[in-house]
Design a protein around this motif. Sequence first.
Motif, PDB file in Angstrom:
ATOM      1  N   HIS A  98     -27.257   7.524 -43.771  1.00  0.00           N
ATOM      2  CA  HIS A  98     -28.120   7.330 -42.606  1.00  0.00           C
ATOM      3  C   HIS A  98     -27.987   5.914 -42.044  1.00  0.00           C
ATOM      4  CE1 HIS A  98     -31.179   8.306 -39.748  1.00  0.00           C
ATOM      5  NE2 HIS A  98     -31.949   7.301 -40.129  1.00  0.00           N
ATOM      6  N   SER A  99     -26.782   5.625 -41.516  1.00  0.00           N
ATOM      7  CA  SER A  99     -26.502   4.307 -40.937  1.00  0.00           C
ATOM      8  C   SER A  99     -26.135   4.473 -39.464  1.00  0.00           C
ATOM      9  CB  SER A  99     -25.355   3.626 -41.691  1.00  0.00           C
ATOM     10  OG  SER A  99     -24.981   2.428 -41.045  1.00  0.00           O
ATOM     11  N   PRO A 100     -27.100   4.302 -38.544  1.00  0.00           N
ATOM     12  CA  PRO A 100     -26.790   4.468 -37.114  1.00  0.00           C
ATOM     13  C   PRO A 100     -25.748   3.471 -36.605  1.00  0.00           C
ATOM     14  CG  PRO A 100     -29.004   3.571 -37.425  1.00  0.00           C
ATOM     15  CD  PRO A 100     -28.527   4.004 -38.762  1.00  0.00           C
ATOM     16  N   TYR A 101     -25.702   2.276 -37.216  1.00  0.00           N
ATOM     17  CA  TYR A 101     -24.705   1.299 -36.778  1.00  0.00           C
ATOM     18  C   TYR A 101     -23.292   1.747 -37.169  1.00  0.00           C
ATOM     19  CZ  TYR A 101     -28.372  -1.966 -35.479  1.00  0.00           C
ATOM     20  OH  TYR A 101     -29.462  -2.563 -34.869  1.00  0.00           O
ATOM     21  N   LEU A 102     -23.150   2.333 -38.356  1.00  0.00           N
ATOM     22  CA  LEU A 102     -21.854   2.888 -38.753  1.00  0.00           C
ATOM     23  C   LEU A 102     -21.481   4.043 -37.828  1.00  0.00           C
ATOM     24  CD1 LEU A 102     -19.482   2.912 -40.732  1.00  0.00           C
ATOM     25  CD2 LEU A 102     -20.799   4.514 -42.163  1.00  0.00           C
ATOM     26  N   SER A 103     -22.463   4.872 -37.496  1.00  0.00           N
ATOM     27  CA  SER A 103     -22.222   5.983 -36.572  1.00  0.00           C
ATOM     28  C   SER A 103     -21.772   5.470 -35.207  1.00  0.00           C
ATOM     29  CB  SER A 103     -23.484   6.838 -36.422  1.00  0.00           C
ATOM     30  OG  SER A 103     -23.774   7.533 -37.609  1.00  0.00           O
ATOM     31  N   PHE A 104     -22.409   4.407 -34.741  1.00  0.00           N
ATOM     32  CA  PHE A 104     -22.031   3.868 -33.437  1.00  0.00           C
ATOM     33  C   PHE A 104     -20.636   3.258 -33.491  1.00  0.00           C
ATOM     34  CE2 PHE A 104     -21.944   1.467 -29.586  1.00  0.00           C
ATOM     35  CZ  PHE A 104     -22.760   2.188 -28.724  1.00  0.00           C
TER      36      PHE A 104
END
Length: 423
Positions: A98-104
């Motif tokens: 659950h890492s939105p920065y990695l997803s971005f």
Amino acid sequence: MKFKTWDINLKVRLFGEALLDISFWTVFPFLTLYFSAALGRTTTSMLLIFSQILAVFAALLGGYFADNFGRKRMMSISVIGEGLGFLIFAVGATNLLHSPYLSFFGFTLASIFMSFYQPASQAMIADVVSPEHRSHVYSVFYMMVNIAVVIGPVLGSIVFHDFTVQTLLTITAADLLLLFLLQKFGHETAPLVIHPELRASSDRKNIWAVLKEQLTNYQLIFKDKIFFLYIIAGIIVAQAFMQLDLLFPLYIQEVIGDTSFLGITISGERLFGVIVSINGFCVALLTVVVTRLMTRYKEKFVFMNSSFLYGISILMFGLFTSAWGAILAIILFSFAELMTVGIQQNFVSQLAPEDKRAMYFSAAGLRYTLGKVIAPLAITLSTLIGYFSTFFIIAILAFISGIIYYYMYKQFEKRQQLQKGRE
């Protein structure tokens, strides 16, 4: 030109890209909602601007890479990079990480490689299709993209929110399938790759030298006052039509929310899927009809009124808080888009000198690439002054672009009259 006579490259791409486009549009319209929920609207806005700046530089280099390293090779590398980007996006979206920065980061990587893919893809069509049939082949691929815009958002409104990771992994699988088809059935078409002896006239340059050369070419083009006005008006009006994927989903979810549509209660997220699909359906169904209709009128009025209609439809989005109001607004929005589809390229071809035509077309694309850089600021602006005020400002910008288009055409008509006088 019958489909059975198409080059195998085109047949492979039509099938593979159709699958990829549907997968992509299942996700793309909902990314603003996803990242805004995870990171906040202001952070999402800034990150989107940064990712699009990188995509702009990738687009400037994409044509050079496709010419010098080959269409098939660059398309294959792009597909691998895009698949890797969406795989990273999926890993970042898992409950475990659950890492939105990695997803971005994954989304940004995919965007960069998508920018590399397009120049090679477009050039390959020109390589294998004779000039008299190119418009037909391009229109078939354009139609396929718009079919994907109809199907994808409907699927996305159903699966993306609840099955985010699975949806992203499906896109990765679609990339792998397209890669397999390109490697198995595709062949190289780039002249410099097929005929290495031509390399002497096009020596290899490093990336920075290529980028500097491209920027120098654009600087020369922008000395053309009429073309410069065309680019400025295009960038300004881009702030209107790009909100379909940026501000509209947030507005529909947060302001309209759950609503009744055809006797059925649907969520704001699913209503947005319907809105995007209506836009894609209108474009896919009415492009030829509206283009033929617009040829009856003077181009300066078509461009100007398209911008005005964008502004009116944007204001309608800010005024209406019902499903039917949003649908009426998107129909007008779609018509504004369709009005200039068939005449934009014609105007650039009239304006450009014959020996610089390709360069002018390339520079004309900056209307969208630079527009993408600026457009996410509307997300931050809506946080500061509210949705209606933001929509009002975007509508005013659209009206201003219409006025610039009108002035631009007046200058263009004067230039044509002077040229006729000299002849």
